[in-house]
Write an enzyme that holds these catalytic residues in place. Structure first.
Site, PDB file in Angstrom:
ATOM      1  N   CYS A  29       4.276   9.903  -2.604  1.00 24.12           N
ATOM      2  CA  CYS A  29       4.170   8.508  -2.158  1.00 24.12           C
ATOM      3  C   CYS A  29       4.095   7.633  -3.393  1.00 24.12           C
ATOM      4  CB  CYS A  29       2.898   8.356  -1.311  1.00 24.12           C
ATOM      5  SG  CYS A  29       2.628   6.678  -0.724  1.00 24.12           S
ATOM      6  N   GLU A  55       6.829   6.514   6.512  1.00 25.13           N
ATOM      7  CA  GLU A  55       6.814   5.048   6.456  1.00 25.13           C
ATOM      8  C   GLU A  55       6.162   4.432   7.700  1.00 25.13           C
ATOM      9  OE1 GLU A  55       7.305   4.048   3.632  1.00 25.13           O
ATOM     10  OE2 GLU A  55       8.525   5.670   2.813  1.00 25.13           O
ATOM     11  N   HIS A  72       2.573   4.501   7.228  1.00 25.11           N
ATOM     12  CA  HIS A  72       2.109   3.392   6.380  1.00 25.11           C
ATOM     13  C   HIS A  72       1.834   2.147   7.222  1.00 25.11           C
ATOM     14  CE1 HIS A  72       2.055   4.490   2.184  1.00 25.11           C
ATOM     15  NE2 HIS A  72       3.292   4.963   2.192  1.00 25.11           N
TER      16      HIS A  72
HETATM   17 ZN    ZN Z   1       4.161   6.247   0.870  1.00 24.59          ZN
END
Ligand code: ZN
Length: 186
Positions: free
Chosen positions: A88, A131, A134
Site C-alpha cells: 500500500c 481500494e 480504503h
Molecule cells: Zn492502499
C-alpha cells in the site's frame, strides 16, 4: 492537475469512512486527474481518495497498462480466494501475504456520472478490494490474521516513516524505491 502528498498510516483520514460523491462536476474530474497523476508518479497500481486526504468514495488504478477510475463503488466477490503479496502506498516499502477473493465485480459510476461495471480476477480483483476497503476506512493490515498483523505492526513501528504522518498533520512526501507488492503499492 497536480501531484498530491500521499497520506501515511497513522493519518486519521485513512481510517475514516469516505462519503458518496453527489456532484459529478469539474471538481470531481480534477480529483480523478490528481489521483491518477499521483498514482503514476509514486508509482502505484491503485490509489484511493482518502490516501490524498479527500474523504470521497473515489479510486483509480493502473493494472495491465489500463488506467481506470470508479466512483461510489459496490463490490460482489467470489468465494474462491487468491493468495499473494499486497502492499500500500500509505505503508512505504512493506508488503504482506494478504488473502483476497479471486474475482470481483465492482459497480459504480465514472466521472461523467455514467454507470459502469468493472469485472476482474487476480490483480485487478485484488486492487478493487484493496481500494474499496480504503473507502471504508479499512487497511490491508486489517485483512491479516491477528498473528500476522502483530508482526506487521512491529515492522510498521520500526519503519523510518512511522510517526511522521501523525506528528506533522499532513504527510511528507517520501520517495522510496519501487517495491514488490505486485510490483507496486496500491
Ligand atoms: Zn492502499
Amino acid at each position: 492537475m497536480s501531484i498530491q502528498p500521499i497520506r501515511l498510516f497513522g493519518d486519521p483520514v485513512l481510517v475514516t469512512p469516505a462519503i458518496d460523491v453527489v456532484d459529478f462536476d469539474k471538481e470531481l474530474r480534477t480529483l480523478v486527474a490528481d489521483l491518477t497523476e499521483t498514482m503514476l508518479e509514486a508509482p502505484g497500481a491503485g490509489l484511493a481518495a482518502p490516501q490524498i486526504g479527500v474523504g470521497l468514495r473515489v479510486f483509480v488504478w493502473d493494472i495491465d497498462d489500463a488506467l481506470g477510475h470508479l466512483i461510489n463503488p459496490t463490490l460482489d466477490l467470489s468465494e474462491e480466494l487468491q493468495e499473494g503479496e499486497e502492499g500500500c502506498l500509505s505503508f512505504p516499502e512493506l508488503s504482506y501475504e494478504t488473502p483476497r477473493a479471486f474475482r470481483a465485480v465492482a459497480k459504480g459510476w465514472n466521472m461523467h456520472g455514467e454507470p459502469v461495471t468493472i469485472e476482474g480476477t487476480e490483480l485487478l480483483a485484488r486492487c478493487l478490494q484493496h481500494e474499496t476497503d480504503h473507502l471504508n476506512g479499512i487497511l490491508f493490515i486489517d485483512r491479516l490474521s491477528s498473528a500476522e498483523r502483530k508482526v506487521a505492526m512491529k515492522e510498521i513501528r520500526q519503519s523510518e516513516w512511522f510517526g511522521l504522518a501523525a506528528s506533522s498533520g499532513s504527510s511528507p512526501m517520501i520517495k522510496v524505491s519501487p517495491h514488490d507488492p505486485f510490483g507496486r503499492g496500491v
